[in-house]
Design a protein around this motif. Structure first.
Motif, PDB file in Angstrom:
ATOM      1  N   ASN A 116       0.928  -1.035  -0.029  1.00 44.85           N
ATOM      2  CA  ASN A 116       0.164   0.051   0.186  1.00 44.85           C
ATOM      3  C   ASN A 116       0.857   1.325   0.108  1.00 44.85           C
ATOM      4  O   ASN A 116       0.561   2.245   0.548  1.00 44.85           O
ATOM      5  N   ARG A 117       2.063   1.045  -0.607  1.00 43.14           N
ATOM      6  CA  ARG A 117       2.844   2.266  -0.847  1.00 43.14           C
ATOM      7  C   ARG A 117       3.290   2.474  -2.335  1.00 43.14           C
ATOM      8  O   ARG A 117       3.400   1.295  -2.810  1.00 43.14           O
ATOM      9  N   GLU A 118       3.823   3.581  -2.397  1.00 43.87           N
ATOM     10  CA  GLU A 118       4.670   3.505  -4.075  1.00 43.87           C
ATOM     11  C   GLU A 118       6.167   3.538  -3.739  1.00 43.87           C
ATOM     12  O   GLU A 118       6.554   3.777  -2.682  1.00 43.87           O
ATOM     13  N   HIS A 119       6.901   3.069  -4.481  1.00 42.71           N
ATOM     14  CA  HIS A 119       8.276   2.838  -4.505  1.00 42.71           C
ATOM     15  C   HIS A 119       8.845   2.993  -5.714  1.00 42.71           C
ATOM     16  O   HIS A 119       8.160   2.905  -6.754  1.00 42.71           O
ATOM     17  N   LYS A 120      10.108   3.148  -5.772  1.00 43.41           N
ATOM     18  CA  LYS A 120      10.874   3.543  -6.794  1.00 43.41           C
ATOM     19  C   LYS A 120      11.328   2.223  -7.549  1.00 43.41           C
ATOM     20  O   LYS A 120      11.986   1.331  -6.976  1.00 43.41           O
ATOM     21  N   PHE A 121      11.277   2.342  -8.663  1.00 43.24           N
ATOM     22  CA  PHE A 121      11.769   1.289  -9.671  1.00 43.24           C
ATOM     23  C   PHE A 121      12.960   1.758 -10.493  1.00 43.24           C
ATOM     24  O   PHE A 121      12.924   2.695 -11.433  1.00 43.24           O
ATOM     25  N   LEU A 122      14.124   1.184 -10.585  1.00 47.38           N
ATOM     26  CA  LEU A 122      15.182   1.509 -11.590  1.00 47.38           C
ATOM     27  C   LEU A 122      15.137   0.690 -12.679  1.00 47.38           C
ATOM     28  O   LEU A 122      15.172  -0.743 -12.599  1.00 47.38           O
ATOM     29  N   ALA A 123      15.172   1.067 -13.869  1.00 46.37           N
ATOM     30  CA  ALA A 123      15.135   0.368 -15.268  1.00 46.37           C
ATOM     31  C   ALA A 123      16.619  -0.317 -15.451  1.00 46.37           C
ATOM     32  O   ALA A 123      17.603   0.596 -15.744  1.00 46.37           O
ATOM     33  N   LEU A 124      16.820  -1.451 -15.408  1.00 45.30           N
ATOM     34  CA  LEU A 124      18.322  -1.949 -15.609  1.00 45.30           C
ATOM     35  C   LEU A 124      18.537  -2.186 -17.061  1.00 45.30           C
ATOM     36  O   LEU A 124      19.382  -1.650 -17.819  1.00 45.30           O
ATOM     37  N   SER A 125      17.325  -2.878 -17.776  1.00 45.53           N
ATOM     38  CA  SER A 125      17.632  -3.578 -18.996  1.00 45.53           C
ATOM     39  C   SER A 125      16.370  -3.568 -19.739  1.00 45.53           C
ATOM     40  O   SER A 125      15.042  -3.641 -19.074  1.00 45.53           O
ATOM     41  N   ARG A 126      16.258  -3.755 -21.030  1.00 50.47           N
ATOM     42  CA  ARG A 126      15.108  -3.982 -21.951  1.00 50.47           C
ATOM     43  C   ARG A 126      14.963  -5.460 -22.664  1.00 50.47           C
ATOM     44  O   ARG A 126      15.975  -5.968 -23.011  1.00 50.47           O
ATOM     45  N   SER A 127      14.007  -6.097 -22.616  1.00 52.15           N
ATOM     46  CA  SER A 127      14.045  -7.448 -23.257  1.00 52.15           C
ATOM     47  C   SER A 127      12.482  -7.642 -24.010  1.00 52.15           C
ATOM     48  O   SER A 127      11.871  -7.156 -23.877  1.00 52.15           O
ATOM     49  N   THR A 128      12.889  -8.818 -24.783  1.00 56.54           N
ATOM     50  CA  THR A 128      11.806  -9.230 -25.562  1.00 56.54           C
ATOM     51  C   THR A 128      10.755 -10.222 -24.516  1.00 56.54           C
ATOM     52  O   THR A 128      11.331 -10.500 -23.559  1.00 56.54           O
ATOM     53  N   LEU A 129       9.555 -10.221 -25.026  1.00 55.03           N
ATOM     54  CA  LEU A 129       8.647 -11.014 -24.515  1.00 55.03           C
ATOM     55  C   LEU A 129       8.982 -12.570 -24.185  1.00 55.03           C
ATOM     56  O   LEU A 129       8.787 -13.078 -23.183  1.00 55.03           O
ATOM     57  N   SER A 130       9.466 -13.139 -25.191  1.00 50.62           N
ATOM     58  CA  SER A 130       9.940 -14.442 -25.266  1.00 50.62           C
ATOM     59  C   SER A 130      11.240 -14.593 -26.002  1.00 50.62           C
ATOM     60  O   SER A 130      11.624 -13.500 -26.635  1.00 50.62           O
ATOM     61  N   TYR A 131      12.302 -15.481 -25.867  1.00 50.56           N
ATOM     62  CA  TYR A 131      13.271 -15.409 -26.148  1.00 50.56           C
ATOM     63  C   TYR A 131      13.922 -16.485 -27.509  1.00 50.56           C
ATOM     64  O   TYR A 131      14.846 -16.740 -27.763  1.00 50.56           O
ATOM     65  N   ASN A 132      12.697 -16.830 -28.134  1.00 51.15           N
ATOM     66  CA  ASN A 132      12.781 -17.437 -29.386  1.00 51.15           C
ATOM     67  C   ASN A 132      11.843 -16.921 -30.564  1.00 51.15           C
ATOM     68  O   ASN A 132      11.527 -15.985 -30.568  1.00 51.15           O
ATOM     69  N   ASP A 133      12.088 -17.823 -31.620  1.00 49.25           N
ATOM     70  CA  ASP A 133      11.380 -17.362 -32.806  1.00 49.25           C
ATOM     71  C   ASP A 133       9.960 -17.064 -32.859  1.00 49.25           C
ATOM     72  O   ASP A 133       9.227 -16.699 -33.673  1.00 49.25           O
ATOM     73  N   GLU A 134       9.357 -17.403 -31.786  1.00 43.99           N
ATOM     74  CA  GLU A 134       7.940 -16.991 -31.351  1.00 43.99           C
ATOM     75  C   GLU A 134       7.632 -15.526 -31.031  1.00 43.99           C
ATOM     76  O   GLU A 134       6.451 -15.059 -31.193  1.00 43.99           O
ATOM     77  N   ASP A 135       8.678 -14.930 -30.605  1.00 42.27           N
ATOM     78  CA  ASP A 135       8.583 -13.236 -30.373  1.00 42.27           C
ATOM     79  C   ASP A 135       8.161 -12.599 -31.622  1.00 42.27           C
ATOM     80  O   ASP A 135       8.485 -12.809 -32.528  1.00 42.27           O
ATOM     81  N   VAL A 136       7.225 -11.758 -31.324  1.00 40.73           N
ATOM     82  CA  VAL A 136       6.545 -10.592 -32.198  1.00 40.73           C
ATOM     83  C   VAL A 136       7.899  -9.904 -32.925  1.00 40.73           C
ATOM     84  O   VAL A 136       7.764  -9.591 -34.220  1.00 40.73           O
ATOM     85  N   SER A 137       9.122  -9.682 -32.278  1.00 35.65           N
ATOM     86  CA  SER A 137      10.174  -8.871 -33.243  1.00 35.65           C
ATOM     87  C   SER A 137      10.970  -9.866 -33.842  1.00 35.65           C
ATOM     88  O   SER A 137      12.034  -9.386 -34.591  1.00 35.65           O
ATOM     89  N   TRP A 138      10.764 -11.146 -33.952  1.00 38.28           N
ATOM     90  CA  TRP A 138      11.698 -11.988 -34.536  1.00 38.28           C
ATOM     91  C   TRP A 138      11.535 -11.919 -36.035  1.00 38.28           C
ATOM     92  O   TRP A 138      10.529 -11.743 -36.546  1.00 38.28           O
ATOM     93  N   ASP A 139      12.692 -11.719 -36.918  1.00 36.48           N
ATOM     94  CA  ASP A 139      12.799 -11.581 -38.083  1.00 36.48           C
ATOM     95  C   ASP A 139      13.301 -12.949 -38.879  1.00 36.48           C
ATOM     96  O   ASP A 139      14.700 -13.284 -38.595  1.00 36.48           O
ATOM     97  N   GLU A 140      12.628 -13.792 -39.421  1.00 30.85           N
ATOM     98  CA  GLU A 140      13.210 -15.142 -39.883  1.00 30.85           C
ATOM     99  C   GLU A 140      14.108 -15.121 -41.038  1.00 30.85           C
ATOM    100  O   GLU A 140      14.978 -15.981 -40.999  1.00 30.85           O
TER     101      GLU A 140
END
Length: 813
Positions: free
Chosen positions: A661-685
């Motif tokens: 029930n409180r607000e907290h600070k979150f630090l953005a470390l890195s950015r990632s895809t939703l999945s790590y294989n060829d099923e991800d929407v950003s994958w270029d075959e």
């Protein structure tokens, strides 16, 4: 033994055919024979096979444990199953001739609760940390001198004497292993005797002279891996170096090492060697400089030992090595029964993974760094080498390649089949499951492994994390109960926490492409020495050629697994698989890091505020313990200002009363895809790459709402955690888990309703079609003297973070 010595059920058994078969999985996996109730077997007085079954159960689970079940109202039934004795056998190929089987004894008609209690009692009675198999029997050869071949069936069972060790057999194991692998030096270890002699000046025990000496140049030695348990009476100290260096001192009653060390001296003598390395008597225990010097060379000490003796029995240094003396007998013993001319016996338990020795932190690196180890279990001896040799005292040597114990992946650093970060992550996961008596030893006890990994990682480690892949190294995840521990170690390192960690979320059992799919979003450097550990960047998917040319890296794609990995095209002693191109930070960075006076990181990045309650994430990774009413590690929902689920964060349950029930600070470390294989929407075959987020389609609220998603699951929405006394166990809760959403229709073939919505964020408001939608974030503590700590790790959708964030300088301790 005649059939008169068998009960009416056992007379029907063809014992010789029981222990052999084609080895084809579908032939033996569905077959079983019922022996009747456990009570019937226990009451049988005249059947020799039932007596053997009874003894096998007693020694596996403990006699009192079995009898407690018999005193209950349960009526368990015993069944016999079969399987190939050779662990290397391919169960999907039918052998052209019968091969040896083991017989496995299972129990039915026990409730799950009764079975768990049965096994728990067995652990207490048998001094193991886990029972991972059923009781088993093995068959013996008709003639121990029979010639081994692959056309005639010859069983592998061999007599193990309870009070005598066949040293000639043990010596044959070592000599045949040495001959087989002569000249095959592991590429992962830098064997350099001259460097060892120049830098280390290793002390060893001379078992012939019964004193401590400096290892002669080029001499072979054997190492001992054991647990101290309690403090040892005799240790090498500044004040007794001269005395312990005098010939014959260990034969003097005044200087008597612990029993395990004395037994190890006998082993070295029986094997025909002279020198033994033992930490208690080869490191000056009250000299911090000598301790540090030896800790720095722990990788070298164990990897260059001819052999490591593993004391896998007992809980302290005074237990001894079973079988070496009457004071330390072997147990359980092998019970052999011959029926109709066919001999069989209970299988002795060989798995050292569930011993007290394997629970200790220091013994992890001693195990993985040793090229060969000879393990003294409570009942018998086993032998393994890092080139695949596997021997067991209760078995004759098998065909070439035959194994009687399964390969233990967790105790290997497998560079051949894994990229270097996977090797590191696996090692950290296994090591942090273990316990350390002195919290200050958390990194020291792992340093031998880190030293071995330093070459492939092209740089040193900072509080256990690789500086060449530091942004990914920060993403370790607690597994189960994990509490802030020794404050001498930073909160951003797993070394600063007590508990097991891993690098993959609960629903993901692979690390494949983790580094490829993780891009740093902040600048990180050491506070004093100003070494840059990470830079904010964008994925370079538009120009793969530049990656290939940079420092001669080549990019590879595995069509079978969809794994992306890199190699250096220049000739190396070993061609490692790299998860991404690395900069060679070299010795300069290592030297500067050693001078770094503080563990505080100076971070420039984006910080946003979000609210936490007792509500858990609706992602499929909710811990089963939470669902059952006990919290250990909680996967909390991260809520934006409109009370929408924007992400999730893992925190220890005991911290929730201070966080909710409180607000907290979150630090953005890195950015990632939703999945790590060829099923991800950003994958270029075509290019086999994940497209950059700058190429991502732009979505607005109307676009998101055109796709119908099911309501997001929000467990424990109304839970208010109360402050409770600090305890070692899980955090109990009083509220009931809300009823789950009925999702059964989603799996129908003809279903055309709302789509599944069980990700880390609510897809009704935050699109899962965005390229690289995940921000890996740290939950930050309140500032104390200008420094913050990591309280948890999580994931937030990029669109929820944007507009709510701002640039901020963070000092992270």
């Amino acid at each position: 033994m005649s059939d008169d010595d068998l009960c009416h059920r056992c007379r029907k058994i063809s014992f010789r055919s029981l222990f052999q078969g084609s080895g084809y999985h579908f032939d033996y996996s569905r077959a079983e024979t019922e022996l009747g109730t456990l009570r019937r077997i226990w009451l049988e007085q005249s059947c020799h096979f039932c007596e053997l079954v009874k003894y096998t159960f007693e020694t596996h689970y403990g006699k009192n444990s079995v009898e407690e079940i018999l005193r209950s109202n349960a009526a368990p039934t015993v069944h016999m199953y079969w399987g190939p004795l050779d662990e290397a056998h391919d169960g999907y190929e039918r052998s052209t001739h019968d091969i040896p089987y083991y017989v496995d004894f299972g129990i039915s008609n026990l409730s799950n609760e009764e079975f768990i209690r049965f096994r728990a009692e067995g652990l207490a009675r048998t001094n193991r940390t886990r029972i991972d198999s059923n009781p088993q029997m093995v068959a013996f050869r008709d003639n121990d001198d029979g010639e081994l071949n692959q056309t005639n069936l010859i069983h592998f069972g061999k007599t193990v004497e309870p009070d005598k060790i066949d040293w000639s057999t043990i010596k044959d194991w070592i000599s045949s292993c040495s001959l087989k692998h002569l000249g095959n030096i592991s590429a992962t270890v830098d064997h350099n005797p001259q460097e060892r002699d120049a830098q280390l000046k290793l002390r060893v025990m001379d078992v012939s002279q019964a004193c401590v000496v400096t290892l002669p140049r080029g001499a072979q030695y054997i190492a001992l891996s054991y647990v101290w348990g309690k403090d040892q009476a005799l240790k090498l100290r500044k004040g007794n170096i001269a005395s312990l260096s005098a010939a014959g001192c260990f034969k003097n009653g005044r200087f008597c090492p612990s029993r395990t060390i004395m037994d190890a001296i006998q082993v070295v003598q029986h094997l025909g060697y002279r020198y033994l390395w033992v930490d208690a008597l080869c490191i000056v225990q009250d000299d911090s400089e000598d301790i540090q010097k030896n800790v720095e060379r722990m990788c070298q000490i164990y990897s260059e030992a001819l052999l490591t003796i593993v004391a896998a029995a007992g809980t302290d240094a005074d237990y001894g090595l079973p079988g070496l003396s009457p004071e330390c007998p072997r147990y359980p013993r092998q019970k052999r029964v011959t029926i109709r001319g066919f001999t069989m016996a209970n299988r002795l338990y060989s798995n050292i993974n569930f011993t007290y020795w394997n629970k200790r932190g220091w013994t992890y690196q001693e195990r993985v760094l040793s090229p060969r180890f000879l393990a003294f279990t409570p009942s018998h001896i086993t032998y393994q080498c890092d080139q695949g040799c596997s021997r067991d005292e209760q078995f004759h040597n098998g065909h070439d390649g035959a194994r009687f114990t399964a390969i233990d992946i967790a105790s290997e650093l497998d560079f051949e089949n894994n990229n270097i970060f996977d090797v590191y992550a696996s090692a950290v996961s296994e090591y942090t499951k273990r316990s350390i008596t002195n919290p200050m030893d958390k990194v020291k006890a792992f340093k031998g492994v880190l030293d071995l990994l330093q070459q492939p990682f092209k740089g040193p480690f900072f509080f256990g994390l690789p500086i060449s892949i530091f942004d990914v190294g920060l993403l370790w995840i607690p597994v189960g109960r994990c509490r802030r521990g020794n404050k001498n170690f930073p909160s951003w390192s797993w070394a600063g926490w007590d508990g097991a960690v891993a690098y993959d979320y609960i629903e993901t059992d692979t690390l494949m492409n983790l580094c490829e799919c993780t891009i740093s979003q902040c600048s990180i450097k050491t506070r004093e020495t100003d070494i840059h550990l990470s830079y904010s960047s964008v994925p370079e998917t538009d120009n793969i050629a530049s990656i290939r040319d940079q420092n001669k890296w080549t990019r590879h794609f595995d069509n079978d697994t969809s794994e992306i990995y890199y190699r250096l095209s220049e000739n190396e002693n070993q061609s490692y698989r790299y998860p991404r191109p690395l900069s060679d930070l070299g010795q300069a960075a290592s030297h500067l890091l050693s001078k770094e006076p503080t563990s505080i990181l100076s971070i420039q990045g984006r910080v946003a505020k979000f609210r936490l309650t007792g509500q858990h994430s609706g992602a499929s990774s909710i811990a089963p313990s939470c669902e059952k009413g006990h919290h250990g590690q909680c996967n909390l929902a991260i809520l934006d200002k409109e009370d929408r689920v924007a992400g999730r964060v893992l925190v220890d349950a005991h911290a929730i009363p201070q966080l909710q029930n409180r607000e907290h600070k979150f630090l953005a470390l890195s950015r990632s895809t939703l999945s790590y294989n060829d099923e991800d929407v950003s994958w270029d075959e075509e290019s086999k790459t994940f497209k950059s987020w700058v190429d991502s389609p732009i979505f607005n609220n109307d676009d998101i709402q055109r796709t119908a998603y099911e309501e997001y699951y929000r467990p424990f929405t109304n839970w208010i955690a109360e402050v409770s006394p600090e305890t070692e166990g899980d955090y109990p809760i009083s509220s009931e888990l809300e009823t789950k959403i009925d999702r059964s229709n989603i799996f129908r073939m003809d279903y055309d309703g709302p789509q599944e919505n069980r990700g880390p964020f609510d897809a009704r408001y935050f699109s899962n079609k965005v390229f690289w939608p995940i921000l890996n974030v740290l939950l930050l503590s309140e500032e104390e003297n200008g420094v913050m700590e990591r309280c948890g790790i999580g994931q937030v959708h990029i669109d929820a973070f944007r507009g709510n964030d701002k640039d901020e300088d963070v000092l992270l301790g």
